[in-house]
Motif scaffolding. Structure first.
Motif, PDB file in Angstrom:
ATOM      1  N   LEU A   1      -7.902   9.335  -6.481  1.00  0.00           N
ATOM      2  CA  LEU A   1      -6.587   8.872  -5.980  1.00  0.00           C
ATOM      3  C   LEU A   1      -6.719   7.386  -5.345  1.00  0.00           C
ATOM      4  O   LEU A   1      -7.475   7.104  -4.239  1.00  0.00           O
ATOM      5  CB  LEU A   1      -5.800   9.764  -5.028  1.00  0.00           C
ATOM      6  N   SER A   2      -5.677   6.568  -5.885  1.00  0.00           N
ATOM      7  CA  SER A   2      -5.780   5.009  -5.251  1.00  0.00           C
ATOM      8  C   SER A   2      -5.094   5.294  -3.499  1.00  0.00           C
ATOM      9  O   SER A   2      -4.503   6.036  -3.407  1.00  0.00           O
ATOM     10  CB  SER A   2      -5.027   4.043  -6.085  1.00  0.00           C
ATOM     11  N   ASN A   3      -5.480   4.093  -3.249  1.00  0.00           N
ATOM     12  CA  ASN A   3      -4.826   3.976  -1.749  1.00  0.00           C
ATOM     13  C   ASN A   3      -3.087   3.893  -1.977  1.00  0.00           C
ATOM     14  O   ASN A   3      -2.529   4.440  -1.276  1.00  0.00           O
ATOM     15  CB  ASN A   3      -5.234   2.741  -1.131  1.00  0.00           C
ATOM     16  N   GLU A   4      -2.822   3.570  -3.148  1.00  0.00           N
ATOM     17  CA  GLU A   4      -1.319   3.318  -3.126  1.00  0.00           C
ATOM     18  C   GLU A   4      -0.852   4.760  -3.667  1.00  0.00           C
ATOM     19  O   GLU A   4       0.520   5.266  -3.129  1.00  0.00           O
ATOM     20  CB  GLU A   4      -0.731   2.467  -4.381  1.00  0.00           C
ATOM     21  N   SER A   5      -1.621   5.575  -4.126  1.00  0.00           N
ATOM     22  CA  SER A   5      -1.391   6.896  -4.802  1.00  0.00           C
ATOM     23  C   SER A   5      -0.895   7.880  -3.328  1.00  0.00           C
ATOM     24  O   SER A   5      -0.152   8.564  -2.953  1.00  0.00           O
ATOM     25  CB  SER A   5      -2.004   7.315  -5.686  1.00  0.00           C
ATOM     26  N   ILE A   6      -2.239   7.659  -2.398  1.00  0.00           N
ATOM     27  CA  ILE A   6      -2.039   8.388  -1.263  1.00  0.00           C
ATOM     28  C   ILE A   6      -1.293   8.102  -0.136  1.00  0.00           C
ATOM     29  O   ILE A   6      -0.501   8.802  -0.022  1.00  0.00           O
ATOM     30  CB  ILE A   6      -3.479   8.101  -0.408  1.00  0.00           C
TER      31      ILE A   6
ATOM     32  N   ASN B   1       4.298   9.356   1.842  1.00  0.00           N
ATOM     33  CA  ASN B   1       5.791   9.075   1.908  1.00  0.00           C
ATOM     34  C   ASN B   1       6.653  10.142   1.123  1.00  0.00           C
ATOM     35  O   ASN B   1       7.820  10.341   1.578  1.00  0.00           O
ATOM     36  CB  ASN B   1       5.953   7.620   1.376  1.00  0.00           C
ATOM     37  N   GLY B   2       5.965  11.097   0.219  1.00  0.00           N
ATOM     38  CA  GLY B   2       6.673  11.830  -0.279  1.00  0.00           C
ATOM     39  C   GLY B   2       6.981  13.157   0.489  1.00  0.00           C
ATOM     40  O   GLY B   2       7.885  14.194   0.192  1.00  0.00           O
TER      41      GLY B   2
ATOM     42  N   ALA C   1       1.857  12.356   8.336  1.00  0.00           N
ATOM     43  CA  ALA C   1       1.900  13.677   7.817  1.00  0.00           C
ATOM     44  C   ALA C   1       2.194  14.646   9.043  1.00  0.00           C
ATOM     45  O   ALA C   1       2.963  15.729   9.020  1.00  0.00           O
ATOM     46  CB  ALA C   1       0.634  14.018   7.311  1.00  0.00           C
ATOM     47  N   THR C   2       1.213  14.561  10.020  1.00  0.00           N
ATOM     48  CA  THR C   2       1.322  15.627  10.952  1.00  0.00           C
ATOM     49  C   THR C   2       2.552  15.536  11.885  1.00  0.00           C
ATOM     50  O   THR C   2       2.936  16.775  12.253  1.00  0.00           O
ATOM     51  CB  THR C   2       0.267  15.787  11.925  1.00  0.00           C
TER      52      THR C   2
ATOM     53  N   GLU D   1      -5.339   6.537   9.848  1.00  0.00           N
ATOM     54  CA  GLU D   1      -4.842   7.299  11.239  1.00  0.00           C
ATOM     55  C   GLU D   1      -3.409   7.291  11.244  1.00  0.00           C
ATOM     56  O   GLU D   1      -2.893   8.231  11.607  1.00  0.00           O
ATOM     57  CB  GLU D   1      -5.548   6.530  12.422  1.00  0.00           C
ATOM     58  N   GLU D   2      -2.958   6.445  10.546  1.00  0.00           N
ATOM     59  CA  GLU D   2      -1.450   6.112  10.507  1.00  0.00           C
ATOM     60  C   GLU D   2      -0.864   7.250   9.294  1.00  0.00           C
ATOM     61  O   GLU D   2       0.100   7.568   9.738  1.00  0.00           O
ATOM     62  CB  GLU D   2      -1.006   4.767  10.164  1.00  0.00           C
ATOM     63  N   GLN D   3      -1.621   7.207   8.282  1.00  0.00           N
ATOM     64  CA  GLN D   3      -1.414   8.305   7.342  1.00  0.00           C
ATOM     65  C   GLN D   3      -1.344   9.801   7.824  1.00  0.00           C
ATOM     66  O   GLN D   3      -0.514  10.666   7.595  1.00  0.00           O
ATOM     67  CB  GLN D   3      -2.129   8.229   6.042  1.00  0.00           C
TER      68      GLN D   3
END
Length: 138
Positions: free
Chosen positions: A89-94, A99-100, A130-131, A124-126
């Motif tokens: 999975l690409s960074n854009e996909s992650i 975001n989804g 999510a959390t 860390e931001e992602q």
């Protein structure tokens, strides 16, 4: 391919060894996508899925080892979903997956599962995003 009135897409593309991409699916009415692309070993791209009404989505990309690009309608993922078979999975996909994720604050936590290679790429931001929306990352 008109999918606007479908409520189930479970096994819709399963075992299609020549499928490389999915674009333009209207998934707004779909409630079930179990094993959507099970064993689609050539699948690399899936364009903009809307999971707003999904109630069941077990292993939609099971065996999709070449999946690199996928996008989702923002905040449309409301139930646990796995990308454990997709190490590319690409960074854009992650970021599109993050975001989804719908904000489930005050609701039962759900789990987003990544392949270990992808999980190691999360920022860390992602993780915080999510959390903070009551999602577990596995």
């Amino acid at each position: 391919f008109n999918t606007s009135k479908l409520t189930s897409m479970s096994l819709a593309f399963a075992s299609n060894s020549s499928l490389e991409y999915i674009k333009g699916l209207n998934t707004q009415s779909v409630t079930s996508m179990n094993y959507l692309c099970n064993a689609c070993n050539m699948l690399t791209d899936v364009n903009t899925l809307d999971l707003s009404n999904i109630k069941s989505i077990n292993n939609p990309f099971n065996g999709c080892r070449k999946l690199a690009n996928i996008s989702f309608v923002e905040l449309s993922i409301k139930v646990s979903i796995s990308f454990s078979s997709s190490p590319l999975l690409s960074n854009e996909s992650i970021q599109s997956i993050i975001n989804g994720l719908a904000d489930l604050t005050g609701q039962t936590a759900q789990t987003i599962t990544f392949h270990s290679d992808v999980k190691n790429k999360l920022t860390e931001e992602q993780i915080a995003s999510a959390t903070s929306k009551n999602w577990n990352i596995a």
